[in-house]
Design a protein around this motif. Structure first.
Motif, PDB file in Angstrom:
ATOM      1  N   THR A  38      64.610  51.466  69.191  1.00  0.00           N
ATOM      2  CA  THR A  38      64.180  50.520  70.216  1.00  0.00           C
ATOM      3  C   THR A  38      64.053  49.131  69.625  1.00  0.00           C
ATOM      4  N   LEU A  39      64.636  48.176  70.301  1.00  0.00           N
ATOM      5  CA  LEU A  39      64.498  46.791  69.885  1.00  0.00           C
ATOM      6  C   LEU A  39      63.657  46.095  70.940  1.00  0.00           C
ATOM      7  N   LEU A  40      62.458  45.691  70.534  1.00  0.00           N
ATOM      8  CA  LEU A  40      61.546  45.047  71.466  1.00  0.00           C
ATOM      9  C   LEU A  40      61.541  43.562  71.149  1.00  0.00           C
ATOM     10  N   VAL A  41      61.971  42.765  72.102  1.00  0.00           N
ATOM     11  CA  VAL A  41      62.093  41.334  71.868  1.00  0.00           C
ATOM     12  C   VAL A  41      60.857  40.620  72.384  1.00  0.00           C
ATOM     13  N   THR A  42      60.338  39.711  71.604  1.00  0.00           N
ATOM     14  CA  THR A  42      59.164  38.980  72.055  1.00  0.00           C
ATOM     15  C   THR A  42      59.085  37.624  71.383  1.00  0.00           C
ATOM     16  N   HIS A  43      58.387  36.695  72.029  1.00  0.00           N
ATOM     17  CA  HIS A  43      58.126  35.421  71.343  1.00  0.00           C
ATOM     18  C   HIS A  43      56.645  35.334  70.995  1.00  0.00           C
ATOM     19  N   VAL A  86      53.315  36.349  69.078  1.00  0.00           N
ATOM     20  CA  VAL A  86      52.758  36.853  67.850  1.00  0.00           C
ATOM     21  C   VAL A  86      51.838  38.042  68.126  1.00  0.00           C
ATOM     22  N   GLU A  87      51.100  37.910  69.213  1.00  0.00           N
ATOM     23  CA  GLU A  87      50.152  38.956  69.598  1.00  0.00           C
ATOM     24  C   GLU A  87      50.814  40.325  69.679  1.00  0.00           C
ATOM     25  N   GLU A  88      52.035  40.315  70.231  1.00  0.00           N
ATOM     26  CA  GLU A  88      52.762  41.556  70.419  1.00  0.00           C
ATOM     27  C   GLU A  88      53.064  42.204  69.070  1.00  0.00           C
ATOM     28  N   VAL A  89      53.460  41.371  68.113  1.00  0.00           N
ATOM     29  CA  VAL A  89      53.781  41.876  66.784  1.00  0.00           C
ATOM     30  C   VAL A  89      52.531  42.471  66.154  1.00  0.00           C
ATOM     31  N   ALA A  90      51.440  41.756  66.314  1.00  0.00           N
ATOM     32  CA  ALA A  90      50.183  42.225  65.729  1.00  0.00           C
ATOM     33  C   ALA A  90      49.776  43.545  66.362  1.00  0.00           C
ATOM     34  N   TYR A  91      50.133  43.709  67.639  1.00  0.00           N
ATOM     35  CA  TYR A  91      49.756  44.941  68.305  1.00  0.00           C
ATOM     36  C   TYR A  91      50.599  46.109  67.812  1.00  0.00           C
ATOM     37  N   PHE A  92      51.898  45.958  67.812  1.00  0.00           N
ATOM     38  CA  PHE A  92      52.755  47.101  67.495  1.00  0.00           C
ATOM     39  C   PHE A  92      52.841  47.391  65.998  1.00  0.00           C
ATOM     40  N   ARG A  93      52.762  46.356  65.179  1.00  0.00           N
ATOM     41  CA  ARG A  93      52.773  46.512  63.720  1.00  0.00           C
ATOM     42  C   ARG A  93      53.875  47.419  63.224  1.00  0.00           C
ATOM     43  N   LYS A  94      55.078  47.166  63.685  1.00  0.00           N
ATOM     44  CA  LYS A  94      56.203  47.979  63.245  1.00  0.00           C
ATOM     45  C   LYS A  94      57.109  47.084  62.419  1.00  0.00           C
ATOM     46  N   ARG A  95      58.321  47.601  62.184  1.00  0.00           N
ATOM     47  CA  ARG A  95      59.303  46.756  61.507  1.00  0.00           C
ATOM     48  C   ARG A  95      59.542  45.518  62.365  1.00  0.00           C
ATOM     49  N   VAL A  96      59.661  44.399  61.698  1.00  0.00           N
ATOM     50  CA  VAL A  96      59.822  43.156  62.429  1.00  0.00           C
ATOM     51  C   VAL A  96      61.029  42.404  61.893  1.00  0.00           C
ATOM     52  N   ALA A  97      61.872  41.929  62.787  1.00  0.00           N
ATOM     53  CA  ALA A  97      62.915  40.998  62.397  1.00  0.00           C
ATOM     54  C   ALA A  97      62.580  39.688  63.074  1.00  0.00           C
ATOM     55  N   VAL A  98      62.630  38.604  62.318  1.00  0.00           N
ATOM     56  CA  VAL A  98      62.295  37.319  62.905  1.00  0.00           C
ATOM     57  C   VAL A  98      63.569  36.507  63.060  1.00  0.00           C
ATOM     58  N   ILE A  99      63.784  36.003  64.273  1.00  0.00           N
ATOM     59  CA  ILE A  99      65.000  35.249  64.555  1.00  0.00           C
ATOM     60  C   ILE A  99      64.646  33.805  64.870  1.00  0.00           C
ATOM     61  N   VAL A 115      68.811  48.803  63.444  1.00  0.00           N
ATOM     62  CA  VAL A 115      67.634  49.297  64.161  1.00  0.00           C
ATOM     63  C   VAL A 115      67.600  50.805  64.022  1.00  0.00           C
ATOM     64  N   GLU A 116      66.556  51.304  63.402  1.00  0.00           N
ATOM     65  CA  GLU A 116      66.437  52.752  63.206  1.00  0.00           C
ATOM     66  C   GLU A 116      65.605  53.358  64.335  1.00  0.00           C
ATOM     67  N   PRO A 117      65.572  54.699  64.427  1.00  0.00           N
ATOM     68  CA  PRO A 117      64.719  55.312  65.447  1.00  0.00           C
ATOM     69  C   PRO A 117      63.286  54.796  65.334  1.00  0.00           C
ATOM     70  N   GLY A 118      62.659  54.582  66.444  1.00  0.00           N
ATOM     71  CA  GLY A 118      61.341  53.969  66.449  1.00  0.00           C
ATOM     72  C   GLY A 118      61.459  52.525  66.885  1.00  0.00           C
ATOM     73  N   ILE A 119      60.343  51.821  66.837  1.00  0.00           N
ATOM     74  CA  ILE A 119      60.332  50.457  67.366  1.00  0.00           C
ATOM     75  C   ILE A 119      60.643  49.439  66.281  1.00  0.00           C
ATOM     76  N   THR A 120      61.553  48.554  66.571  1.00  0.00           N
ATOM     77  CA  THR A 120      61.737  47.369  65.749  1.00  0.00           C
ATOM     78  C   THR A 120      61.463  46.184  66.657  1.00  0.00           C
ATOM     79  N   ILE A 121      60.700  45.240  66.139  1.00  0.00           N
ATOM     80  CA  ILE A 121      60.381  44.083  66.962  1.00  0.00           C
ATOM     81  C   ILE A 121      61.251  42.913  66.552  1.00  0.00           C
ATOM     82  N   LEU A 122      61.848  42.279  67.540  1.00  0.00           N
ATOM     83  CA  LEU A 122      62.613  41.069  67.261  1.00  0.00           C
ATOM     84  C   LEU A 122      61.767  39.905  67.751  1.00  0.00           C
ATOM     85  N   LEU A 123      61.233  39.165  66.783  1.00  0.00           N
ATOM     86  CA  LEU A 123      60.303  38.084  67.116  1.00  0.00           C
ATOM     87  C   LEU A 123      61.012  36.758  66.931  1.00  0.00           C
TER      88      LEU A 123
END
Lengths: 263, 359
Positions: B189-194, B196-209, B23-31
Motif C-alpha cells: 500500500t502506498l499512502l500519499v500525504t502532505h 506530517v501528522e499522518e506519518v507520525a500516526y502510521f510510523r511505517k516506511r516513509v518515502a519523502v518526495i 513498495v513492499e507488502p504493508g504500508i509505505t507512506i509517500l510524504l
C-alpha cells in the motif's frame, strides 16, 4: 423602505419589455382562434396527415441524431485546446447557416443533379421530395445543436469517475455505458426532447430540400404556410396547435432537466 | 517477489518527475509538500497517464516498460486506487459502487452480492449497504471508496490523501480504521500525504518526495533522527523521545534516554526499547509547575522561539528536548519568554503515544 436605485429600475423595465415582446404575439395567436376551431382541425384528414408526418419525421430523425451526435459530443468533450475550438467552429457552421441556404446546400449535395445524386439514383434511391429528405434535413439542422448541448453535459461529468471505473477494471466502453451515460441520463433525456421540439418547427430547409407535398413531405409548419395563402383562419388554428405541441415538449424538458442548484 | 518496483521519468509542468521506488507488502507512506508530484506519480502507476520512460513492475508482472514497448491499460493493472476526492459513482448506492468492479469483470449477481456482503462485513460497514452514496458522511464515503477498490483483488493499493478532506474528529476515526484494515489486508500500500501528522500516526516506511524526486526513504525512526531536508525537519517538530519501557513495582513506566520518567497509555507496549511521541500542540508551558499536577513534565531552558502564523513554537531543553506550540495569546500570557528563560513543559499521559521500536 430603501429607495430603489435607478439601475435596478432600468433592469426591471428592460425585462418587462422583453417579456411583453415574447408574450404579446403568443397571446395574439391564442386569441385568433377558438378551441372549437382547433378541435375541428383534429378531425381534418389533411391536418392529421401533416401532424403525423411532423411527428414521424422528428422521431425518425431522433435515433440518427442520437447515434451520430452522442459519440461526437463525448469525443468533443474530451478534446482540449485548438482542436476543440476548430471542431466547435465546424459545428457552428450549420447553426449560423440561414435555413433556406441549408436547404439549397442539401439539395446540391443529395439532390438528383447534386454531388451524390447520380450515385444515389444508380442505387435506386431518391432522396429529395420524400420523407427521407425531411428526416435528413432535420438531422442536418438539429444535430449540431444537440451535440453542442450534450458536450456541455459531458463536460460536467467529473473525469475522475471514468478513471475510477477504468482502474476498477472497466474497459473504456464499459466506463462510458455504465458510468458516464447513467450520470447524464436525465440531462440527456431533456436534450432529446429539446431536439424533437426543435425538429417539429423546422421550415426553411425542409421546404427547399423536401418540398411542400401534402401527404408526403408536408409537415405542420409547411401546412401553415400553405393555408395562410388560402385560409388564414385555418393557419391561425394550425399555428396554435403547433404551439401547444411545442409547449408540451418544453414542459417535459423542464420536468426532466437537472436543476442547477446554484440558481 | 511481491510488491511494486518502479523507475519512472516524466516531465511535469514545472519540473521533471524522476522516481525510483519499491513498495513492499504493508504500508509505505509517500510524504511530500503540495505540488511535489505525488498525485502525478499515482496516475503514472495506475496507468491513467504514461511516463516518458521507465519500468513499472508489480510482483512478476510488468505493467510498463518503455524499453520493450509494454504499457498495460489501467483496467488490466490490478491496482486499487482511492482518489483524494473519492470519485464514488453518484448514480449507484453503496452496494452498486462496491459491486462495480466485479460487474465489469463479468461476475454474476449472486457472487457479487456474496462478496460485497463479505467485504462490508470485514470493513465493519454492513449497515451502509443500501444507502445512497450522496447521503454518507465524509468518513463513511472514505470507507466505501476503500471497499470498492478492494473488490478487484488489487496487488497494489494507492491511497491519495485519505484523510485530508475529513474534519478533525472523523480524521482520527478513519486513521484508526484504516490502520486496522490495512494491517489485516497486508497488500502493498502506498499512502500519499502532505501531512506530517499522518506519518507520525502510521510510523511505517516513509518515502519523502520533493519536486519530483525521492529525497529520503527509510523507516519513520530514521527519518526523525536524520532528516535530510528542511521539509523533513518539520516532521521532527513532532516530539520524539527515545527510551525504554520498564516495570517499576508492577507498573510500567517510560524512561527516556535523557533519564526522565514519563507515563503514557501502555496498553500495547512490552518492556524494552521504545519511543514516546507527543504533538507540540499537546504540550503546555508554565512559569511554575501547576499544583498537584500528575502529568508528565520537564523543567527546561528555552532554546529558541519561532513565530509561525498565529502560533508560536518554543523548544525547551533539559535532559530531553520538547517542542511546544502555543497560540500567540498564550505566549503573551506567559510574558513572552525569550531564549534562556526556564519554564515547565507539561503534557498529559493520554495525549502521548508510546510504541516499541520496530526497525
Amino acid at each position: 423602505m430603501k429607495k430603489p436605485r435607478l439601475f435596478n429600475l432600468f433592469l426591471a423595465v428592460n425585462g418587462l419589455l422583453l417579456g411583453l415582446l415574447i408574450m404579446l404575439p403568443i397571446l395574439a395567436l391564442l386569441l385568433a382562434s377558438s378551441p372549437v376551431e382547433i378541435m375541428k382541425l383534429l378531425v381534418d384528414p389533411e391536418v392529421l396527415t401533416a401532424t403525423w408526418i411532423t411527428l414521424l419525421s422528428s422521431f425518425c430523425a431522433l435515433p440518427l441524431m442520437f447515434l451520430l451526435g452522442l459519440p461526437s459530443a463525448y469525443g468533443l468533450a474530451r478534446c482540449r485546446g485548438r482542436l476543440r475550438r476548430s471542431l466547435e467552429v465546424l459545428l457552428e457552421l450549420p447553426m449560423v447557416m440561414p435555413p433556406v441556404v441549408a436547404g439549397l446546400a442539401l439539395l446540391l449535395a443529395f439532390g438528383r443533379r447534386g454531388l451524390f445524386g447520380e450515385l444515389f439514383s444508380n442505387l435506386g434511391i431518391r432522396v429529395t421530395f420524400t420523407l427521407g429528405a425531411v428526416v435528413l434535413g432535420i438531422v442536418f439542422i438539429v444535430t449540431p445543436f444537440f451535440v453542442r448541448r450534450c458536450t456541455v453535459l459531458f463536460d460536467g461529468v467529473d473525469k475522475k469517475l471514468e478513471e475510477a471505473a477504468l482502474i476498477l477494471g472497466a474497459t473504456p466502453w464499459q466506463a462510458f455505458l455504465y458510468v458516464v451515460l447513467p450520470v447524464v441520463k436525465r440531462g440527456l433525456f431533456a436534450e432529446l426532447i429539446m431536439a424533437v421540439a426543435q425538429s417539429v418547427g423546422l421550415f426553411g430547409a425542409i421546404v427547399m430540400f423536401a418540398g411542400n407535398l401534402p401527404g408526403r413531405t408536408q409537415t405542420l409548419s409547411l401546412a401553415i404556410y400553405s393555408s395562410f395563402e388560402s385560409d388564414p383562419q385555418q393557419a391561425f388554428a394550425l399555428g396554435t396547435l403547433l404551439l401547444l405541441i411545442s409547449l408540451l415538449l418544453l414542459a417535459a424538458v423542464h420536468m426532466l432537466a437537472p436543476r442547477d442548484r446554484r440558481l | 517477489m511481491s510488491g511494486l518496483n518502479c523507475v519512472v521519468h516524466s516531465p511535469l509542468a514545472h519540473f521533471k518527475l524522476d522516481l525510483e521506488l519499491s513498495v513492499e507488502p504493508g504500508i509505505t507512506i509517500l510524504l511530500g509538500p503540495n505540488g511535489a508530484g505525488k498525485s502525478s506519480f499515482l496516475r503514472l502507476l495506475s496507468g491513467l497517464t504514461q511516463p516518458s520512460s521507465g519500468l513499472i513492475k508489480l510482483g512478476e508482472r510488468t505493467l510498463f516498460d518503455s524499453a520493450n514497448g509494454i504499457d498495460l491499460p489501467p483496467e488490466q493493472r490490478r491496482i486499487g486506487m482511492v482518489f483524494q476526492d473519492l470519485a464514488l459513482f453518484p448514480h449507484l448506492n453503496v452496494n452498486g459502487n462496491i459491486g462495480f468492479g466485479m460487474k465489469v469483470r463479468g461476475s454474476g449477481r449472486v457472487e457479487r452480492q456474496k462478496r460485497t456482503a463479505h467485504l462490508l462485513d470485514i470493513l465493519n460497514i454492513a449497515h451502509l449497504a443500501e444507502r445512497s452514496v450522496t447521503s454518507l458522511s465524509g468518513g463513511e464515503r472514505q470507507k466505501v471508496a476503500l471497499a470498492r477498490s478492494l473488490t478487484t483483488d488489487p496487488e497494489l493499493l494507492l491511497l491519495d490523501e485519505p484523510t485530508a478532506a475529513l474534519d478533525p474528529t472523523a480524521r482520527g476515526e478513519i486513521r484508526d480504521w484504516l490502520r486496522s484494515v490495512l494491517v489485516k489486508l497486508n497488500i502493498p500500500t502506498l499512502l500519499v500525504t502532505h501531512e506530517v501528522e499522518e506519518v507520525a500516526y502510521f510510523r511505517k516506511r516513509v518515502a519523502v518526495i520533493e519536486r519530483g524526486q525521492i529525497v529520503q526513504h527509510g523507516s519513520f525512526h530514521q527519518l526523525l533522527s536524520e532528516p535530510t531536508t528542511e521539509f523533513i525537519a518539520q516532521v521532527v517538530g513532532v516530539n520524539y523521545i527515545p527510551g525504554e519501557v520498564t516495570e517499576v513495582a508492577g507498573k510500567q513506566v517510560f524512561r527516556s534516554k535523557g533519564g526522565l520518567t514519563f507515563i503514557a497509555p501502555f496498553e500495547q507496549v512490552k518492556p524494552g526499547p521504545a519511543c514516546l511521541t507527543i504533538y507540540p500542540w499537546d504540550v503546555a508551558v508554565y512559569r511554575n509547575l501547576p499544583e498537584g499536577s500528575p502529568r508528565n513534565h520537564l523543567h527546561g531552558r528555552v532554546k529558541d522561539v519561532v513565530l509561525r502564523g498565529d502560533r508560536v513554537r518554543m523548544t525547551l531543553v533539559a535532559e530531553d528536548k520538547l517542542v511546544a506550540e502555543l497560540s500567540v495569546r498564550g505566549y503573551q500570557a506567559l510574558g513572552e519568554p525569550q531564549p534562556g528563560a526556564r519554564l515547565w513543559a507539561v503534557f498529559k499521559a493520554r495525549e502521548s503515544r508510546i510504541e516499541n521500536f520496530q526497525e
